[in-house]
Design a protein around this motif. Structure first.
Motif, mmCIF file in Angstrom:
data_model
loop_
_atom_site.group_PDB
_atom_site.id
_atom_site.type_symbol
_atom_site.label_atom_id
_atom_site.label_comp_id
_atom_site.label_asym_id
_atom_site.label_seq_id
_atom_site.Cartn_x
_atom_site.Cartn_y
_atom_site.Cartn_z
ATOM 1 N N SER A 310 0.869 -1.180 0.000
ATOM 2 C CA SER A 310 0.000 0.000 0.000
ATOM 3 C C SER A 310 0.899 1.221 0.000
ATOM 4 O O SER A 310 1.618 1.480 0.971
ATOM 5 N N ALA A 311 0.886 1.968 -1.093
ATOM 6 C CA ALA A 311 1.782 3.112 -1.236
ATOM 7 C C ALA A 311 1.168 4.089 -2.234
ATOM 8 O O ALA A 311 0.296 3.720 -3.033
ATOM 9 N N PRO A 312 1.607 5.340 -2.216
ATOM 10 C CA PRO A 312 1.030 6.350 -3.130
ATOM 11 C C PRO A 312 1.273 6.013 -4.597
ATOM 12 O O PRO A 312 2.110 5.175 -4.946
ATOM 13 N N THR A 313 0.548 6.681 -5.461
ATOM 14 C CA THR A 313 0.741 6.557 -6.903
ATOM 15 C C THR A 313 2.176 6.917 -7.276
ATOM 16 O O THR A 313 2.775 7.814 -6.672
ATOM 17 N N SER A 314 2.720 6.162 -8.241
ATOM 18 C CA SER A 314 4.079 6.396 -8.758
ATOM 19 C C SER A 314 5.167 6.122 -7.719
ATOM 20 O O SER A 314 6.267 6.673 -7.798
ATOM 21 N N SER A 315 4.847 5.256 -6.765
ATOM 22 C CA SER A 315 5.843 4.924 -5.740
ATOM 23 C C SER A 315 6.636 3.668 -6.081
ATOM 24 O O SER A 315 7.546 3.288 -5.341
#
Length: 397
Positions: A310-315
């Motif tokens: 679970s991580a932000p977009t483009s991570s």
């Protein structure tokens, strides 16, 4: 002077599109060949996939007719057997099973021409069909002799045969272990399982007894029944040294040695990724970021561990998925990507083909579109990566 000869055969993929692919047979052969070559000064032949044609296997076996009576011969086959008790070669033809496979009768005849008084035959396949079993179901005339009778002809004084299961039982691969059950426990025994060692040596009878009981127990833990058959007798005890992985084994299975990834993409070379794929990645990303490094080193995505990211977009989440998938493919496993939309499947298919097709990685899609999908490669396991929509995966499950 006694010399050890070995022929190690593993076939995952076949010329005929009608034959289901396997995942671990080549790895079985490579592992055994590597361990023997790293530890014993002998004559060892490795034959796998497109090289494992019927003619080539026959020629390699017939060359052993020149060996000495004092020599020891080891023959190992991992792949499909047929339900009418034949070994499936790379070039087996479904419409010509009789002449394009190796019957147990024929194999016994070839062995009879080998003068070595000590011969060990290991067959990690089965002759009983079933989903996931290492057997090719064929429609053919009734066999006049049972599978057990055919297998027994290999045994006798100086001849031992170890089969993965009884002729009426399936034999299983275990993708998590990366091998067929029989070969996995054979490798375990050769590397000095406690029950096998004595005076820093491995006796053949102790080894075979250990493998037989271990396969039975492992199959039971999977909810399956698999009872290896051990027939024949050795003229005098054969002792091997305790095998230790050397250069060939470590080169073939770098993931089994301790190595860590870092931001440099080339660090993945030590973990078993092909250089060509690493060079392809370097054209698109300058380095691995911390979330990707942690996924490898801390959370074991290359060691069959489960991971939810679970991580932000483009991570870098997508790259973690590709790392796990492509690594699995290099281990002869298969990967499935689930995507929410058909358009995303098509986009990802283009990306995978552009990036990986030149490395002999086969990507297919399954979105439920009858005009563009070919469902047969999915059903026969003839793919490396499959891209699916959530909806279609539920329909197929």
């Amino acid at each position: 002077m006694t010399k050890v000869h070995g022929i190690f055969i593993g076939i995952d993929r076949f010329q005929s599109p009608s034959i289901n692919w396997l995942s671990c047979a080549k790895r079985d052969a490579v592992a055994l060949h590597s361990l023997f070559s790293d530890n014993i000064d002998g004559d060892f032949q490795l034959i796998h996939d497109e090289n494992a044609t019927r003619d080539n296997i026959e020629s390699k076996i017939k060359l052993l007719s020149n060996c000495s009576e004092k020599d020891i011969v080891i023959f190992s086959f991992s792949g499909h057997g047929t339900t009418n008790h034949k070994l499936v070669t790379y070039d087996t033809k479904i419409n010509d099973i009789e002449s394009s496979t190796i019957s147990l009768d024929t194999l016994a005849e070839w062995f009879n021409n080998i003068p070595a008084k000590q011969l060990i035959c290991i067959i990690d396949c089965c002759f009983s069909g079933g989903m996931g079993a290492k057997a090719l179901e064929v429609n053919n005339s009734r066999q006049l002799r049972s599978g057990e009778e055919l297998i027994k002809q290999f045994s006798g004084s100086g001849r031992i045969i170890l089969t993965a299961s009884k002729a009426s039982e399936p034999a299983w691969e275990n993708g998590k272990l990366g091998h067929g059950l029989l070969t996995y426990h054979l490798l375990e025994a050769l590397q000095g399982a406690e029950e096998v060692r004595k005076d820093n040596k491995i006796g053949i009878y102790r080894l075979l007894e250990y493998v037989t009981s271990s396969v039975k127990n492992s199959a039971g833990q999977l909810g399956a029944v698999q009872n290896p058959m051990l027939l024949g007798q050795i003229i005098e005890e054969i002792n091997f040294p305790i095998f230790k992985p050397g250069k060939l084994y470590n080169d073939a299975f770098p993931e089994r040695s301790i190595s860590l990834a870092n931001s440099d993409i080339d660090s993945l070379l030590e973990l078993g990724f092909p250089l060509g794929i690493l060079n392809s990645w370097k054209l698109k990303i300058p380095s691995l970021n911390q979330i990707q490094i942690d996924a490898i080193n801390e959370y074991g995505i290359l060691k069959n561990n489960h991971l939810v990211v679970s991580a932000p977009t483009s991570s870098g989440k997508t790259m973690i998925g590709e790392l796990a998938a492509i690594y699995g493919v290099t281990q002869r496993k298969r990967a499935v990507f689930l995507l929410p939309l058909k358009a995303l499947v098509n986009d990802k298919l283009k990306h995978f083909n552009e990036t990986y097709a030149s490395f002999d990685i086969k990507t297919i899609k399954a979105t439920g579109e009858s005009t563009t999908d070919d469902i047969m490669p999915l059903m026969k396991g003839q793919y490396d990566v499959c891209l699916m929509t959530y909806e279609n995966s539920q329909q197929l499950s």
